[in-house]
Motif scaffolding. Sequence first.
Motif, PDB file in Angstrom:
ATOM      1  N   TYR A  68     -10.298  10.416   4.310  1.00 16.65           N
ATOM      2  CA  TYR A  68      -8.865  10.655   4.143  1.00 16.65           C
ATOM      3  C   TYR A  68      -8.326  11.390   5.358  1.00 16.65           C
ATOM      4  O   TYR A  68      -9.074  11.905   6.190  1.00 16.65           O
ATOM      5  N   ALA A  69      -7.017  11.432   5.421  1.00 15.70           N
ATOM      6  CA  ALA A  69      -6.304  12.274   6.380  1.00 15.70           C
ATOM      7  C   ALA A  69      -5.086  12.834   5.649  1.00 15.70           C
ATOM      8  O   ALA A  69      -4.681  12.317   4.606  1.00 15.70           O
ATOM      9  N   ASP A  70      -4.540  13.902   6.188  1.00  8.85           N
ATOM     10  CA  ASP A  70      -3.354  14.541   5.613  1.00  8.85           C
ATOM     11  C   ASP A  70      -2.222  14.376   6.621  1.00  8.85           C
ATOM     12  O   ASP A  70      -2.367  14.764   7.778  1.00  8.85           O
ATOM     13  N   ILE A  71      -1.134  13.797   6.168  1.00  9.04           N
ATOM     14  CA  ILE A  71       0.006  13.599   7.058  1.00  9.04           C
ATOM     15  C   ILE A  71       1.298  13.883   6.291  1.00  9.04           C
ATOM     16  O   ILE A  71       1.523  13.330   5.224  1.00  9.04           O
ATOM     17  N   GLY A  72       2.066  14.809   6.801  1.00  9.17           N
ATOM     18  CA  GLY A  72       3.345  15.124   6.176  1.00  9.17           C
ATOM     19  C   GLY A  72       3.247  15.613   4.748  1.00  9.17           C
ATOM     20  O   GLY A  72       4.135  15.362   3.938  1.00  9.17           O
ATOM     21  N   GLY A  73       2.166  16.321   4.419  1.00  9.49           N
ATOM     22  CA  GLY A  73       2.009  16.845   3.066  1.00  9.49           C
ATOM     23  C   GLY A  73       1.482  15.838   2.056  1.00  9.49           C
ATOM     24  O   GLY A  73       1.435  16.118   0.858  1.00  9.49           O
ATOM     25  N   GLU A  74       1.075  14.682   2.522  1.00 14.60           N
ATOM     26  CA  GLU A  74       0.476  13.675   1.647  1.00 14.60           C
ATOM     27  C   GLU A  74      -0.920  13.345   2.163  1.00 14.60           C
ATOM     28  O   GLU A  74      -1.187  13.410   3.360  1.00 14.60           O
ATOM     29  N   VAL A  75      -1.791  12.977   1.252  1.00 17.32           N
ATOM     30  CA  VAL A  75      -3.133  12.540   1.589  1.00 17.32           C
ATOM     31  C   VAL A  75      -3.082  11.023   1.730  1.00 17.32           C
ATOM     32  O   VAL A  75      -2.533  10.335   0.872  1.00 17.32           O
ATOM     33  N   VAL A  76      -3.638  10.510   2.813  1.00 22.31           N
ATOM     34  CA  VAL A  76      -3.654   9.059   3.012  1.00 22.31           C
ATOM     35  C   VAL A  76      -5.096   8.568   2.969  1.00 22.31           C
ATOM     36  O   VAL A  76      -5.997   9.163   3.545  1.00 22.31           O
ATOM     37  N   ILE A  77      -5.296   7.483   2.196  1.00 19.38           N
ATOM     38  CA  ILE A  77      -6.589   6.815   2.101  1.00 19.38           C
ATOM     39  C   ILE A  77      -6.377   5.346   2.462  1.00 19.38           C
ATOM     40  O   ILE A  77      -5.275   4.820   2.366  1.00 19.38           O
ATOM     41  N   CYS A  78      -7.443   4.710   2.856  1.00 23.08           N
ATOM     42  CA  CYS A  78      -7.372   3.368   3.408  1.00 23.08           C
ATOM     43  C   CYS A  78      -8.237   2.418   2.574  1.00 23.08           C
ATOM     44  O   CYS A  78      -9.418   2.679   2.376  1.00 23.08           O
ATOM     45  N   ALA A  79      -7.640   1.323   2.112  1.00 20.07           N
ATOM     46  CA  ALA A  79      -8.356   0.346   1.280  1.00 20.07           C
ATOM     47  C   ALA A  79      -9.041  -0.697   2.163  1.00 20.07           C
ATOM     48  O   ALA A  79      -8.752  -1.884   2.093  1.00 20.07           O
ATOM     49  N   SER A  80      -9.980  -0.244   2.984  1.00 19.38           N
ATOM     50  CA  SER A  80     -10.577  -1.119   3.996  1.00 19.38           C
ATOM     51  C   SER A  80     -11.712  -1.994   3.486  1.00 19.38           C
ATOM     52  O   SER A  80     -11.881  -3.110   3.943  1.00 19.38           O
ATOM     53  N   LYS A  81     -12.515  -1.470   2.603  1.00 21.81           N
ATOM     54  CA  LYS A  81     -13.738  -2.128   2.121  1.00 21.81           C
ATOM     55  C   LYS A  81     -14.564  -2.648   3.291  1.00 21.81           C
ATOM     56  O   LYS A  81     -15.083  -3.751   3.269  1.00 21.81           O
ATOM     57  N   GLY A  82     -14.634  -1.822   4.340  1.00 22.17           N
ATOM     58  CA  GLY A  82     -15.448  -2.175   5.502  1.00 22.17           C
ATOM     59  C   GLY A  82     -14.965  -3.401   6.241  1.00 22.17           C
ATOM     60  O   GLY A  82     -15.720  -4.012   6.985  1.00 22.17           O
ATOM     61  N   GLY A  83     -13.705  -3.788   6.035  1.00 22.69           N
ATOM     62  CA  GLY A  83     -13.162  -4.967   6.692  1.00 22.69           C
ATOM     63  C   GLY A  83     -13.401  -6.258   5.946  1.00 22.69           C
ATOM     64  O   GLY A  83     -13.209  -7.351   6.485  1.00 22.69           O
ATOM     65  N   ALA A  84     -13.791  -6.158   4.684  1.00 22.06           N
ATOM     66  CA  ALA A  84     -13.998  -7.359   3.864  1.00 22.06           C
ATOM     67  C   ALA A  84     -12.679  -8.107   3.685  1.00 22.06           C
ATOM     68  O   ALA A  84     -11.598  -7.542   3.851  1.00 22.06           O
ATOM     69  N   ASP A  85     -12.775  -9.363   3.329  1.00 21.23           N
ATOM     70  CA  ASP A  85     -11.586 -10.191   3.156  1.00 21.23           C
ATOM     71  C   ASP A  85     -10.870  -9.977   1.825  1.00 21.23           C
ATOM     72  O   ASP A  85      -9.862 -10.634   1.570  1.00 21.23           O
ATOM     73  N   HIS A  86     -11.378  -9.104   0.985  1.00 19.86           N
ATOM     74  CA  HIS A  86     -10.713  -8.818  -0.289  1.00 19.86           C
ATOM     75  C   HIS A  86     -10.634  -7.302  -0.483  1.00 19.86           C
ATOM     76  O   HIS A  86     -11.417  -6.546   0.077  1.00 19.86           O
ATOM     77  N   HIS A  87      -9.648  -6.914  -1.271  1.00 23.36           N
ATOM     78  CA  HIS A  87      -9.392  -5.490  -1.493  1.00 23.36           C
ATOM     79  C   HIS A  87     -10.513  -4.838  -2.320  1.00 23.36           C
ATOM     80  O   HIS A  87     -11.111  -5.480  -3.180  1.00 23.36           O
ATOM     81  N   PRO A  88     -10.749  -3.542  -2.092  1.00 26.62           N
ATOM     82  CA  PRO A  88     -11.731  -2.828  -2.922  1.00 26.62           C
ATOM     83  C   PRO A  88     -11.209  -2.653  -4.350  1.00 26.62           C
ATOM     84  O   PRO A  88      -9.997  -2.564  -4.584  1.00 26.62           O
ATOM     85  N   ALA A  89     -12.131  -2.579  -5.288  1.00 20.79           N
ATOM     86  CA  ALA A  89     -11.764  -2.432  -6.701  1.00 20.79           C
ATOM     87  C   ALA A  89     -10.949  -1.169  -6.948  1.00 20.79           C
ATOM     88  O   ALA A  89     -10.007  -1.177  -7.738  1.00 20.79           O
ATOM     89  N   TRP A  90     -11.286  -0.073  -6.257  1.00 20.90           N
ATOM     90  CA  TRP A  90     -10.542   1.174  -6.497  1.00 20.90           C
ATOM     91  C   TRP A  90      -9.060   0.982  -6.196  1.00 20.90           C
ATOM     92  O   TRP A  90      -8.217   1.514  -6.916  1.00 20.90           O
ATOM     93  N   TYR A  91      -8.740   0.231  -5.160  1.00 21.72           N
ATOM     94  CA  TYR A  91      -7.347  -0.003  -4.794  1.00 21.72           C
ATOM     95  C   TYR A  91      -6.635  -0.832  -5.870  1.00 21.72           C
ATOM     96  O   TYR A  91      -5.516  -0.512  -6.278  1.00 21.72           O
ATOM     97  N   LEU A  92      -7.283  -1.880  -6.335  1.00 23.97           N
ATOM     98  CA  LEU A  92      -6.684  -2.721  -7.385  1.00 23.97           C
ATOM     99  C   LEU A  92      -6.456  -1.914  -8.661  1.00 23.97           C
ATOM    100  O   LEU A  92      -5.457  -2.100  -9.351  1.00 23.97           O
ATOM    101  N   ASN A  93      -7.367  -1.002  -8.956  1.00 22.69           N
ATOM    102  CA  ASN A  93      -7.227  -0.161 -10.144  1.00 22.69           C
ATOM    103  C   ASN A  93      -6.089   0.850  -9.987  1.00 22.69           C
ATOM    104  O   ASN A  93      -5.306   1.059 -10.916  1.00 22.69           O
ATOM    105  N   ILE A  94      -5.989   1.469  -8.816  1.00 19.99           N
ATOM    106  CA  ILE A  94      -4.910   2.438  -8.588  1.00 19.99           C
ATOM    107  C   ILE A  94      -3.548   1.754  -8.676  1.00 19.99           C
ATOM    108  O   ILE A  94      -2.589   2.320  -9.204  1.00 19.99           O
ATOM    109  N   ARG A  95      -3.450   0.531  -8.196  1.00 17.70           N
ATOM    110  CA  ARG A  95      -2.174  -0.189  -8.245  1.00 17.70           C
ATOM    111  C   ARG A  95      -1.663  -0.387  -9.670  1.00 17.70           C
ATOM    112  O   ARG A  95      -0.474  -0.582  -9.882  1.00 17.70           O
TER     113      ARG A  95
END
Length: 171
Positions: A68-95
Amino acid sequence: MSDDTSAEIRDTRKDWVVEHREMYLSSGGAEGHIMDVTAVGGRSFATHCLVKYVGRKSGKVFITPLCYADIGGEVVICASKGGADHHPAWYLNIREAKTVDFQIATQAFRATWREPEGEERDRIWAFMVACHPFYADYQKSTDRLIPLVMLKAVEPRPVFTPDEATGTRQF
């Protein structure tokens, strides 16, 4: 990135991710927040959080360690899944959720979340790549635009415990 390449990355990192999650949880956050990820193209002083969410299909609770990183008082995370062609499950669940819980070191919070767009997304993406350079390589390996998720803490909560997770992360 092919499904075979994605599976190879997943298998390579599986043990490390599980060990990292367990260390973070069992120490109450005293360990696992700062990790050396130079072996995967990152920094020696890389920051990690835990994200707790509910599976949209299973209803189980999952806890996942993420850079993660902190920018402007918010925590930012990246749904990269190592560059896979589909989104990680955690991202789909958070949505599918209105709120999400996250923990940084020994402090945990309930949070709202959002996805930045346009110029804001471009600016935050550049910041994430500066903090965690491997994200640039991940983006190059896939045609999908890797999502960013911004977390805004709204209230404190107790730190996560290993027994809160009723599901095992799928790799």
